[in-house]
Structure formats: structure tokens, C-alpha cells
Write a protein that holds these residues in place. Structure first.
Motif, PDB file in Angstrom:
ATOM      1  N   PRO A   1     -48.789  35.273  -4.977  1.00  0.00           N
ATOM      2  CA  PRO A   1     -49.422  34.081  -5.546  1.00  0.00           C
ATOM      3  C   PRO A   1     -50.915  34.258  -5.777  1.00  0.00           C
ATOM      4  O   PRO A   1     -51.607  34.907  -4.995  1.00  0.00           O
TER       5      PRO A   1
ATOM      6  N   ASP B   1     -49.122  26.090  -9.574  1.00  0.00           N
ATOM      7  CA  ASP B   1     -50.341  26.247  -8.789  1.00  0.00           C
ATOM      8  C   ASP B   1     -50.459  27.639  -8.174  1.00  0.00           C
ATOM      9  O   ASP B   1     -51.552  28.057  -7.790  1.00  0.00           O
ATOM     10  N   ALA B   2     -49.345  28.357  -8.074  1.00  0.00           N
ATOM     11  CA  ALA B   2     -49.347  29.707  -7.507  1.00  0.00           C
ATOM     12  C   ALA B   2     -49.515  30.785  -8.569  1.00  0.00           C
ATOM     13  O   ALA B   2     -49.501  31.978  -8.259  1.00  0.00           O
TER      14      ALA B   2
ATOM     15  N   GLU C   1     -44.090  36.209 -12.746  1.00  0.00           N
ATOM     16  CA  GLU C   1     -44.819  36.074 -11.487  1.00  0.00           C
ATOM     17  C   GLU C   1     -45.731  37.271 -11.286  1.00  0.00           C
ATOM     18  O   GLU C   1     -45.336  38.416 -11.563  1.00  0.00           O
TER      19      GLU C   1
ATOM     20  N   ASP D   1     -45.976  20.499  -9.522  1.00  0.00           N
ATOM     21  CA  ASP D   1     -46.233  21.899  -9.181  1.00  0.00           C
ATOM     22  C   ASP D   1     -47.237  22.588 -10.074  1.00  0.00           C
ATOM     23  O   ASP D   1     -47.533  23.773  -9.871  1.00  0.00           O
TER      24      ASP D   1
END
Length: 279
Positions: free
Chosen positions: A69, A140-141, A64, A109
Motif C-alpha cells: 500500500p 486510499d491504499a 496494486e 474507500d
């Protein structure tokens, strides 16, 4: 140092109180716990094999953007050609290679690329080859999630008098190579498709590990290598890293993520530091 803690605010550098320090530490702990929770959720949300049907331990990876995001153009950011170009072609391993993922599937997603799964010839349901299973999702993030069915695999023992004909084992070189490939892919996606070259947070999880030995225990038995099984049911490790580390020191990042795993298997000195294999 003067023994005091300083923080940066909108008004510049500011001395922090004990209460502010406690709040910062609590926030970091909560943030880490939430990241680990999202890593664990991949087993239920992305992995297509129900827990009751699994024969192997499964491996999960999560990356991440540390900044939060980001907008991801998921429609064209992931395909088999890109994987092979970014990761390269490595010598064959028994467990799957990340760059062999080649089948696109619909996902709510983001962009999903898979290997080891195909439709049954009867047309009902899916046929899953657990040892070859890789599901790779770019959300999408801007997060990158991965589920792999070969965290542990059954391998034939070379000396049948020592135990069962097959034994579930962990392949340390493959684990580190697989995580290295994942790091290279994350760096590529960040730079080319997410417009993000900031820091990342990565996590590695492998389940069903209790009592599982490294492949070294089978391959090197004739030399008297006596290895015990992993002492815990699962392995979980997270690590922050910069974009530069992902791009230029991917094997080192992978080593940080897998170091305690290899230490628990008794093989860290044999496999770390890790150097990528080449054809």
C-alpha cells in the motif's frame, strides 16, 4: 550455474536450503491467490449491478503497487479531464470507453468516477445502462479497481438464418484497447499522485463467458470463419509489470493480460500484437 539457490538477507547473499525454497514458493502462491481473491471481490464490492440482474458478462480490472500500500491523495487524482488527457480520444466503439467516465460518487474507500449510472427521474434508486457501465475507484491504499458492464454485449447478427437475431459476444479489439487505457491511467496515477514508480501487479477478470464467441464470428461469417465459444465460464489472468512498461508499452502489457482470452476465442493471431488506434 551451480544448481544451488541463493537469497539476499540483511547479512548479504546466503545459500537457501530446500525448506527455505519451499517457503518462498508457498508465500508467492499464497500472495497470488490473495490478489486473485481481491480481483474477484470487485464483482460484489464495487459493481453496482446485482449478479441476478446482469444480462452481460462483466469485466473487472485490478492494479496494486507490488511494494504494498502507498498513500494516495485521492481528493484530486481522478476526473474526466485527466482521463481524456492521459488516455487520449479514440474512435468510437460500441462498448464504453474508459475516458468517458465523468460522474463523481461518494465511496468509503477512495475516489470513485462512474459512467452509465444516473438517478431515476422518480428520485428512487439508480438507472443503470449496463452496456455503458464503468465504475473506477482509486483506493486510499493506492490500488485501482474497475468494474465494467460490457465484458460481453448483445450484438445483432448479420445473417438471421444462422441463429438468433442477437448474440452475446466478446469484442477482442475493445477488450485490449480498454485494458491498454487502464494501464496508461495506472502509470499516470502512480507517477503524479501516488509518488510511486515501482513495479505493479495487474489482473483481468471477465465472467459469463461459457460458449461466448468473438465478434469476428458475426462480422466475418460471410467469409466462412467458424469460431467456437469460449470453453470456460470465466477468464482470469494476472501479470507483473514495471512502471516503464505501463507508461511506454501499455499495449504490450494489455496483450499479455488478454492473450489467453483471445487464444480461447480463436482470434489471437488476428488481434495480437495489438497496436493502439488513433483518430
Amino acid at each position: 550455474m551451480d544448481g544451488r539457490y541463493w537469497g539476499r538477507t540483511c547479512n548479504g547473499r546466503q545459500l537457501l536450503t530446500d525448506q527455505q525454497i519451499r517457503e518462498v514458493m508457498l508465500a508467492r502462491r499464497v500472495d497470488t491467490e490473495r490478489f486473485e481473491s481481491r480481483l474477484r471481490s470487485i464483482a460484489g464490492n464495487l459493481d453496482p449491478v446485482p449478479a441476478s440482474d446482469r444480462k452481460n458478462g462483466h469485466l473487472y480490472l485490478l492494479a496494486e503497487p507490488a511494494a504494498g500500500p502507498v498513500a494516495a491523495p485521492v481528493l484530486r487524482c481522478l476526473d474526466a479531464v485527466t482521463l481524456q488527457r492521459v488516455i487520449g480520444i479514440e474512435p468510437d466503439h460500441d462498448p464504453p470507453l474508459l475516458q468517458r467516465s465523468a460522474t463523481h460518487r461518494a465511496h468509503p474507500d477512495g475516489r470513485l468516477l462512474t459512467a452509465g449510472v444516473r438517478k431515476n427521474t422518480s428520485g428512487s434508486g439508480l438507472s443503470i445502462a449496463e452496456d455503458d457501465l464503468v465504475w473506477l475507484l482509486v483506493t486510499d491504499a493506492g490500488a485501482v479497481e474497475l468494474a465494467c458492464g460490457a465484458g460481453t454485449t448483445a450484438q445483432r447478427t448479420k445473417f438471421l438464418f444462422t441463429g438468433p437475431e442477437f448474440e452475446q459476444v466478446v469484442n477482442p479489439p475493445w477488450v485490449v484497447e480498454f485494458v491498454t487505457s487502464f494501464c496508461l491511467l495506472v502509470a499516470h496515477l502512480g507517477e503524479q499522485h501516488l509518488a510511486y514508480t515501482g513495479p505493479w501487479r495487474l489482473g483481468l477478470l471477465i465472467d459469463r463467458l461459457a460458449g461466448i464467441r468473438a465478434t469476428d464470428a458475426i462480422e466475418d461469417f460471410e467469409f466462412g470463419l467458424d469460431l467456437e465459444g469460449f470453453p470456460s465460464p470465466e477468464y482470469l489472468e494476472t501479470a507483473p509489470c514495471s512502471f516503464a512498461e505501463l507508461r511506454h508499452s501499455s499495449a504490450e502489457v494489455a496483450g499479455r493480460l488478454a492473450e489467453r482470452l483471445l487464444r480461447g476465442l480463436g482470434v489471437s493471431e488476428s488481434h495480437l500484437p495489438y497496436e493502439r488506434s488513433t483518430c
